[in-house]
Design an enzyme around this catalytic site. Structure first.
Site, mmCIF file in Angstrom:
data_model
loop_
_atom_site.group_PDB
_atom_site.id
_atom_site.type_symbol
_atom_site.label_atom_id
_atom_site.label_comp_id
_atom_site.label_asym_id
_atom_site.label_seq_id
_atom_site.Cartn_x
_atom_site.Cartn_y
_atom_site.Cartn_z
ATOM 1 N N CYS A 77 37.685 -17.385 35.518
ATOM 2 C CA CYS A 77 37.414 -16.816 36.832
ATOM 3 C C CYS A 77 36.603 -15.534 36.631
ATOM 4 C CB CYS A 77 38.736 -16.497 37.531
ATOM 5 S SG CYS A 77 38.541 -15.656 39.110
ATOM 6 N N CYS A 192 30.658 -18.098 39.457
ATOM 7 C CA CYS A 192 32.003 -18.388 39.985
ATOM 8 C C CYS A 192 32.310 -19.796 39.518
ATOM 9 C CB CYS A 192 32.012 -18.307 41.506
ATOM 10 S SG CYS A 192 33.530 -18.959 42.248
HETATM 11 N N1 DGL Z 1 36.655 -19.088 40.676
HETATM 12 C C1 DGL Z 1 36.612 -17.690 40.875
HETATM 13 C C2 DGL Z 1 35.463 -17.078 40.072
HETATM 14 O O1 DGL Z 1 35.014 -17.611 39.079
HETATM 15 C C3 DGL Z 1 36.653 -17.093 42.245
HETATM 16 C C4 DGL Z 1 37.095 -17.818 43.445
HETATM 17 C C5 DGL Z 1 37.762 -16.894 44.479
HETATM 18 O O2 DGL Z 1 38.932 -16.617 44.295
HETATM 19 O O3 DGL Z 1 37.094 -16.471 45.428
HETATM 20 O O4 DGL Z 1 34.994 -16.010 40.403
#
Ligand code: DGL
Length: 273
Positions: A77, A192
């Site tokens: 993330c 993301c």
């Molecule tokens: N998947 C997460 C990232 O790589 C973010 C998603 C979220 O919680 O908005 O930043």
């Protein structure tokens, strides 16, 4: 068998975006057991204030490390890594953390036009960490940071229900496309982990072709470099990999999705302040 070989690799995200990293990690570490953790009770991370989110992550990882005794933790993330990697490493010095941060360096190396966009959550876009990456690696490029409030949720919905509003995807990606002095953006960094799930729709809705830079394989390779391979002879019986949701709840659609990724939903929530 070495006791370390039985330990799972923990892959963490705010939602199901980290499954893009799990998918790649499985290919590289076929004998390793995985625990997938989604902090769905905190999703989306994109618009959290920084201090409470950092605190939440540090506290959550205390519980996760105690419960699963992982060999290492992959923070799949960008929003969490750019905020809390240092704090996590300080709080748990005996644990190895692999982070996921915007692929600004490879984008700067590959761009021909010199126009690069970074598509991410509003959290990742505003981080000092992201600004520092640009200052360190991309001073010769023009980097546009594009924060999307809705794309991660759109990707979650798409993965569960197979539907994505293409007009909404188009609206979110359009600011990435810049034309200046006869040059055009040629690379969009998917900063993301949710976004690779909807990259085909992004491609379809893009005003011109670009390289969509996805880091999931690079993150999995990083994990491979630090996690010992289990030797053929010692290969453990295939365990069921589990998915933990911090809400403790997963509806039937989500459970089916997890099954498709070879994960069994583990009931019960994880404490986080
Ligand atoms: N998947 C997460 C990232 O790589 C973010 C998603 C979220 O919680 O908005 O930043």
């Amino acid at each position: 068998m070495d006791e370390r070989s039985e330990k799972p690799l923990l892959i963490f995200d705010s939602g199901i975006g980290g499954l893009t990293v799990l998918r790649e990690a499985r290919v590289l570490l076929p004998d390793r057991r995985f625990v997938y953790v989604a902090d769905d009770a905190g999703f989306p991370y994109g618009d959290w204030d920084e201090p409470p989110l950092r605190e939440r992550l540090v506290s959550l990882f205390g519980a996760l490390i105690a419960a699963h005794d992982p060999i290492a933790c992959v923070i799949a993330c960008n929003t969490a890594s750019t905020l809390a990697l240092d704090a996590l490493r300080t709080a748990y010095p005996a644990m190895t953390f692999v982070g996921t941060v915007p692929a600004i360096k490879p984008a700067a190396e590959r761009t021909r036009s010199g126009l690069v966009s970074v598509l991410a959550t509003p959290g990742t876009v505003k981080r000092q960490y992201t600004r520092d990456l640009i200052d360190q690696w991309a001073t010769k490029c023009e980097v546009r940071l594009v924060g999307s409030v809705t794309l991660a949720a759109l990707a979650e919905r798409y993965m569960r229900h197979g539907f994505v509003d293409e007009a909404a995807v188009r609206a979110e990606i359009m600011p990435c496309f810049v034309e200046a002095d006869g040059r055009r953006t040629d690379i969009v960094v998917l900063a993301c982990t949710h976004y690779p799930f909807v990259v085909n729709r992004m491609r379809k809705m893009a005003p011109w072709p670009v390289d969509w830079l996805d880091t999931s394989e690079a993150i999995a390779r990083r994990a491979l470099a630090i996690v010992p391979r289990i030797s053929e002879e010692a290969a453990i019986e295939r365990h069921d990999d589990v998915a933990v949701f911090t809400s403790g709840i997963a509806d039937p659609v989500t459970r089916r999705l997890l099954q498709g990724f070879g994960l069994t939903f583990a009931a019960g929530s994880v404490a986080a302040k």
